[in-house]
Motif scaffolding. Structure first.
Motif, PDB file in Angstrom:
ATOM      1  N   GLN A 234       0.874  -1.144   0.054  1.00  0.00           N
ATOM      2  CA  GLN A 234      -0.016  -0.194  -0.022  1.00  0.00           C
ATOM      3  C   GLN A 234       0.829   1.141   0.035  1.00  0.00           C
ATOM      4  O   GLN A 234       2.052   1.164   0.489  1.00  0.00           O
ATOM      5  CB  GLN A 234      -0.902   0.046   1.089  1.00  0.00           C
ATOM      6  CG  GLN A 234      -1.771  -1.119   1.347  1.00  0.00           C
ATOM      7  CD  GLN A 234      -2.920  -1.076   0.248  1.00  0.00           C
ATOM      8  OE1 GLN A 234      -3.836  -0.143   0.158  1.00  0.00           O
ATOM      9  NE2 GLN A 234      -2.706  -2.158  -0.584  1.00  0.00           N
ATOM     10  N   VAL A 235       0.503   2.201  -0.528  1.00  0.00           N
ATOM     11  CA  VAL A 235       1.126   3.547  -0.679  1.00  0.00           C
ATOM     12  C   VAL A 235       1.384   3.915   0.809  1.00  0.00           C
ATOM     13  O   VAL A 235       0.489   4.190   1.671  1.00  0.00           O
ATOM     14  CB  VAL A 235       0.164   4.671  -1.601  1.00  0.00           C
ATOM     15  CG1 VAL A 235       0.811   6.010  -1.390  1.00  0.00           C
ATOM     16  CG2 VAL A 235       0.084   4.260  -2.936  1.00  0.00           C
ATOM     17  N   PRO A 236       2.635   4.331   1.141  1.00  0.00           N
ATOM     18  CA  PRO A 236       3.922   4.488   0.124  1.00  0.00           C
ATOM     19  C   PRO A 236       4.719   3.444   0.165  1.00  0.00           C
ATOM     20  O   PRO A 236       6.027   3.665  -0.410  1.00  0.00           O
ATOM     21  CB  PRO A 236       4.498   5.692   0.819  1.00  0.00           C
ATOM     22  CG  PRO A 236       4.263   5.566   2.356  1.00  0.00           C
ATOM     23  CD  PRO A 236       2.922   5.056   2.268  1.00  0.00           C
ATOM     24  N   LEU A 237       4.309   2.263   0.760  1.00  0.00           N
ATOM     25  CA  LEU A 237       5.363   1.252   0.806  1.00  0.00           C
ATOM     26  C   LEU A 237       5.037   0.108  -0.407  1.00  0.00           C
ATOM     27  O   LEU A 237       5.425  -1.149  -0.180  1.00  0.00           O
ATOM     28  CB  LEU A 237       5.166   0.299   1.958  1.00  0.00           C
ATOM     29  CG  LEU A 237       5.455   1.225   3.626  1.00  0.00           C
ATOM     30  CD1 LEU A 237       5.284   0.378   4.698  1.00  0.00           C
ATOM     31  CD2 LEU A 237       7.023   1.959   3.140  1.00  0.00           C
ATOM     32  N   HIS A 238       4.807   0.701  -1.482  1.00  0.00           N
ATOM     33  CA  HIS A 238       4.408  -0.132  -2.479  1.00  0.00           C
ATOM     34  C   HIS A 238       5.422  -0.259  -3.682  1.00  0.00           C
ATOM     35  O   HIS A 238       5.247  -0.988  -4.462  1.00  0.00           O
ATOM     36  CB  HIS A 238       3.145   0.735  -3.352  1.00  0.00           C
ATOM     37  CG  HIS A 238       3.544   1.765  -3.965  1.00  0.00           C
ATOM     38  ND1 HIS A 238       3.747   3.169  -3.247  1.00  0.00           N
ATOM     39  CD2 HIS A 238       3.868   2.168  -5.399  1.00  0.00           C
ATOM     40  CE1 HIS A 238       3.906   4.013  -4.240  1.00  0.00           C
ATOM     41  NE2 HIS A 238       4.095   3.424  -5.203  1.00  0.00           N
TER      42      HIS A 238
ATOM     43  N   THR B 299      -2.772  -5.615  -9.759  1.00  0.00           N
ATOM     44  CA  THR B 299      -2.456  -6.045  -8.465  1.00  0.00           C
ATOM     45  C   THR B 299      -2.736  -4.919  -7.485  1.00  0.00           C
ATOM     46  O   THR B 299      -3.295  -4.986  -6.434  1.00  0.00           O
ATOM     47  CB  THR B 299      -1.367  -6.979  -8.364  1.00  0.00           C
ATOM     48  OG1 THR B 299      -1.343  -8.130  -9.303  1.00  0.00           O
ATOM     49  CG2 THR B 299      -1.305  -7.696  -6.978  1.00  0.00           C
ATOM     50  N   LEU B 300      -1.514  -4.087  -7.527  1.00  0.00           N
ATOM     51  CA  LEU B 300      -1.809  -2.934  -6.602  1.00  0.00           C
ATOM     52  C   LEU B 300      -3.119  -2.300  -6.499  1.00  0.00           C
ATOM     53  O   LEU B 300      -3.489  -2.223  -5.245  1.00  0.00           O
ATOM     54  CB  LEU B 300      -0.445  -1.898  -7.137  1.00  0.00           C
ATOM     55  CG  LEU B 300       0.631  -2.401  -6.704  1.00  0.00           C
ATOM     56  CD1 LEU B 300       1.585  -1.193  -7.412  1.00  0.00           C
ATOM     57  CD2 LEU B 300       1.223  -2.095  -5.372  1.00  0.00           C
TER      58      LEU B 300
ATOM     59  N   PHE C 265      -4.668   5.607  -7.701  1.00  0.00           N
ATOM     60  CA  PHE C 265      -3.426   6.109  -8.381  1.00  0.00           C
ATOM     61  C   PHE C 265      -2.279   5.150  -8.765  1.00  0.00           C
ATOM     62  O   PHE C 265      -1.559   5.408  -9.702  1.00  0.00           O
ATOM     63  CB  PHE C 265      -2.641   7.027  -7.283  1.00  0.00           C
ATOM     64  CG  PHE C 265      -3.417   8.279  -6.844  1.00  0.00           C
ATOM     65  CD1 PHE C 265      -3.263   9.507  -7.636  1.00  0.00           C
ATOM     66  CD2 PHE C 265      -4.235   8.537  -5.875  1.00  0.00           C
ATOM     67  CE1 PHE C 265      -3.834  10.577  -7.622  1.00  0.00           C
ATOM     68  CE2 PHE C 265      -4.942   9.642  -5.582  1.00  0.00           C
ATOM     69  CZ  PHE C 265      -4.895  10.766  -6.366  1.00  0.00           C
ATOM     70  N   MET C 266      -2.694   3.725  -8.333  1.00  0.00           N
ATOM     71  CA  MET C 266      -1.976   2.861  -9.001  1.00  0.00           C
ATOM     72  C   MET C 266      -2.376   2.192 -10.174  1.00  0.00           C
ATOM     73  O   MET C 266      -1.517   1.711 -10.975  1.00  0.00           O
ATOM     74  CB  MET C 266      -1.874   1.682  -7.802  1.00  0.00           C
ATOM     75  CG  MET C 266      -0.775   1.934  -6.610  1.00  0.00           C
ATOM     76  SD  MET C 266       0.990   2.647  -7.102  1.00  0.00           S
ATOM     77  CE  MET C 266       0.720   4.411  -6.534  1.00  0.00           C
TER      78      MET C 266
END
Length: 667
Positions: free
Chosen positions: A257-261, A337-338, A318-319
């Motif tokens: 998940q954002v921001p650890l994507h 997937t994200l 946003f992904m």
């Protein structure tokens, strides 16, 4: 069927582990065929026994059971144990994990059959790489099973870290490629950031509940719901909120998940089978599963739920935008997937845990299907992955084409396909939520439907339809891939169509999960939706009149017009919106920001410690300074040692006078 379910659960986790050990340690002795047979047998045993448990718990209404298998350590009354919690949530995850893993194992026989070509001639790293790969993916399955079957936080953390370690080995499997080494290191480091928060959350649980056992924590969580703690002086934080957010930080890393994507798209550097394994039913869904398992805790913190919902909505939308500009076939599926993980996370924030897990299950099948279909295309294209060099593959690869179409329709939520039932449930649940951030989340997931359809069918049309853009050599060798590749595609395509019809009434809206998932009366979104549900057929008919269907249809139509009819328009759009395109190509500059902020900051700190601490303080003052002081003192003392007797006598007289003066003053 079985009298001792205790032994069955042990057999489920040990079967893939034993296969992994045999293939890994004795691969050179037993050869390729034996290596893939023993690992496939191990996973097949795990699947068969998981299905038996599923039948016992779900269809025969057997009682859930919670048991400890082995006590590792007892410290100050706290037990650190290996144990299994087998309930409705667990058996569903076990079946999904083992089934997808079995399909990946079978597929790998075909995909990795010529793996020696991926290594430099004479490379020692490439020796027995085929056997080693099967060992890794079987070990990955064992790790994921330990995670989902755990009944305590210690074993959860073990499985959590084990899947991270094996994913590191798999992403960087082709270790002679610099990009693969960079990708696996990136995945490892980013996940350590999330895991640090996860470990702090577990530490907080241990500190305040004095136990790591799920049942004990869930029984006592109400007693701690109003407890506050001071993290900074004068600032009071609700304990449950702190625990929930820290645990979710771990989920942000694992479930990208954002921001650890940022690690997940780069993980495409690994072989395609592990892309399916990591991105479908296993590693990336660990965070979703964990939050659902912890629902009795999360239901007591609306702050944490709102935080989760907003993070999920940002990721989902946003992904998805990033998928629009990718040309690598695997990266398009990776960004999808994200985005879909964002949908699951939004559902968790809306307390629609059953919808999130239902989407996790349906997504596992159609996303594994899409990854393996992409791998089938890559094999046929002689390992070329750029969609701009494809086109017209439909007539050469009919099985891959039709299964890809099924997977794409399931992904966009076309009515009647698996993704429709789960995704529409999530969207409606978010629309009925009243938590802060729910309005933003609802708009984001609605727009995400259009974006998903656009990038999914952009990929579909560019690969399977339109003008053939490959070179003549590649075209002359195009053909459908072997049965070990296409059979898993067919077996994954079937549930991608039917699984929603079979389980939407019980899993999404019914009492499928029983007491495994808890929802507070203060969050009635799923309860209200359940009252309005009148069966899957009615849901499909209703879906034809809702906004998600028309948005998905618009996305497909837009993709058709842009990439089949008006093929010049994408180039014009690129020219008109080049700054936006650059922003998307650069992935919102997250990599550069992290490299500058954390990488640059770490290098700056290292330089400061080196020059200021090592060179100046340690070498300059402590080491060289000590040596220089001794040298200076020696120089001074050397001048005193003249070798003349009257100098020494004079010095003795001065010393006596000094002692006499000191004595007089004191007296």
């Amino acid at each position: 069927m079985f009298d001792n379910w205790h032994q069955v659960t042990i057999a489920i986790v040990l079967a893939p582990l034993i296969g992994s050990i045999i293939a890994g340690l004795f691969g050179s002795a037993i050869g390729r065929k034996a290596a893939h047979r023993v690992t496939i047998l191990g996973v097949a045993i795990a699947l068969s026994l998981s299905l038996a448990l599923f039948n016992h718990i779900i269809f025969k209404d057997g009682e859930s059971f919670n048991q400890s298998v082995y006590t590792w350590l007892v410290s100050d009354g706290v037990r650190f144990e290996v144990g299994f919690l087998i309930d409705q949530l667990t058996v569903m995850m076990m079946v999904v994990v083992t089934f997808v893993s079995l399909m990946v194992h079978i597929y790998t026989i075909g995909y990795m059959s010529h793996d020696e070509e991926n290594w430099p001639e004479g490379s020692r790293a490439g020796t027995n790489s085929y056997q080693r790969f099967f060992s890794y993916i079987s070990l990955f399955t064992f790790s994921m099973l330990m995670l989902v079957m755990s009944n305590n936080f210690m074993q959860l953390f073990f499985g959590w870290e084990a899947v991270g370690l094996v994913s590191y080995l798999l992403i960087g499997f082709w270790s002679v490629r610099e990009s693969a080494v960079y990708a696996n290191l990136k995945a490892f480091l980013v996940n350590r950031v999330g895991d640090f928060g996860f470990l702090l959350g577990i530490a907080a649980v241990l500190m305040y509940f004095n136990s790591l056992d799920y049942a004990t924590v869930f029984e006592n969580v109400e007693l701690h719901k109003d407890l506050t703690i001071e993290i900074w002086p004068g600032e009071q934080w609700n304990l449950i909120t702190v625990i929930c957010i820290l645990l979710f930080v771990g989920a942000m890393g694992k479930s990208a998940q954002v921001p650890l994507h940022i690690w997940l798209p780069d993980s495409m550097e690994g072989p395609t089978p592990i892309s399916a394994l990591i991105h479908a039913a296993t590693m990336v869904t660990a965070g979703i599963f964990m939050v659902a398992r912890m629902s009795p805790v999360y239901e007591l913190s609306e702050v944490a739920l709102s935080f989760i919902m907003v993070i999920g909505a940002i990721t989902a939308l946003f992904m998805g935008f990033l998928g629009l500009v990718q040309n690598d076939i695997k990266r398009v599926v990776a960004y999808s997937t994200l985005s879909q993980l964002g949908y699951m996370t939004v559902a968790l924030g809306a307390s629609a845990y059953s919808a999130a897990i239902f989407h996790l299950m349906t997504h596992a099948f159609f996303k594994a299907l899409l990854f393996l279909a992409a791998g089938s295309v890559i094999i046929a294209m002689h390992h070329k992955q750029d969609m701009r060099d494809m086109g017209g593959l439909r007539k050469y690869m009919p099985i891959t084409w039709i299964t890809s179409l099924i997977g794409s329709l399931a992904l966009i939520g076309a009515p009647g396909f698996a993704g429709f039932f789960s995704k529409d449930t999530i969207i409606e649940a978010v629309g009925d939520s009243h938590l802060p951030g729910s309005d933003f989340a609802y708009v984001a997931v609605l727009i995400g439907v259009f974006v998903t359809a656009l990038y999914s069918f952009r990929m579909y049309f560019l690969v399977f339809h339109g003008k053939e853009r490959m070179d003549e050599h590649t075209r002359s060798h195009l053909r459908e891939t072997p049965w070990v590749v296409t059979l898993p595609l067919i077996l994954l395509a079937i549930p991608s169509v039917v699984i929603g019809w079979l389980f939407v009434d019980t899993m999404a809206f019914g009492n499928f999960f029983g007491h495994a998932i808890y929802i507070s009366e203060a969050h009635p979104a799923m309860a209200e939706l359940s009252e309005a549900f009148h069966g899957p057929f009615t849901m499909v008919l209703h879906g034809l009149m809702t906004a998600p269907f028309w948005l998905a249809l618009s996305g497909v139509a837009t993709a058709y017009l842009l990439y089949m009819k008006w093929t010049h328009v994408p180039r014009l759009l690129l020219k008109w919106f080049r700054p936006l395109h650059t922003l998307l190509i650069e992935k919102y500059y997250f990599d550069q920001i992290f490299a500058g902020l954390f990488g640059g900051g770490s290098r700056l700190l290292g330089t400061g410690l080196w020059k200021g601490g090592d060179v100046m303080v340690i070498d300059g003052v402590m080491v060289n300074g000590s040596a220089k002081s001794v040298a200076w003192l020696s120089t001074v003392l050397r001048k005193i040692q003249t070798g003349m007797l009257f100098h020494y006598a004079f010095a003795m007289i001065l010393g006596l006078l000094g002692l006499f003066a000191l004595f007089v003053v004191q007296w």
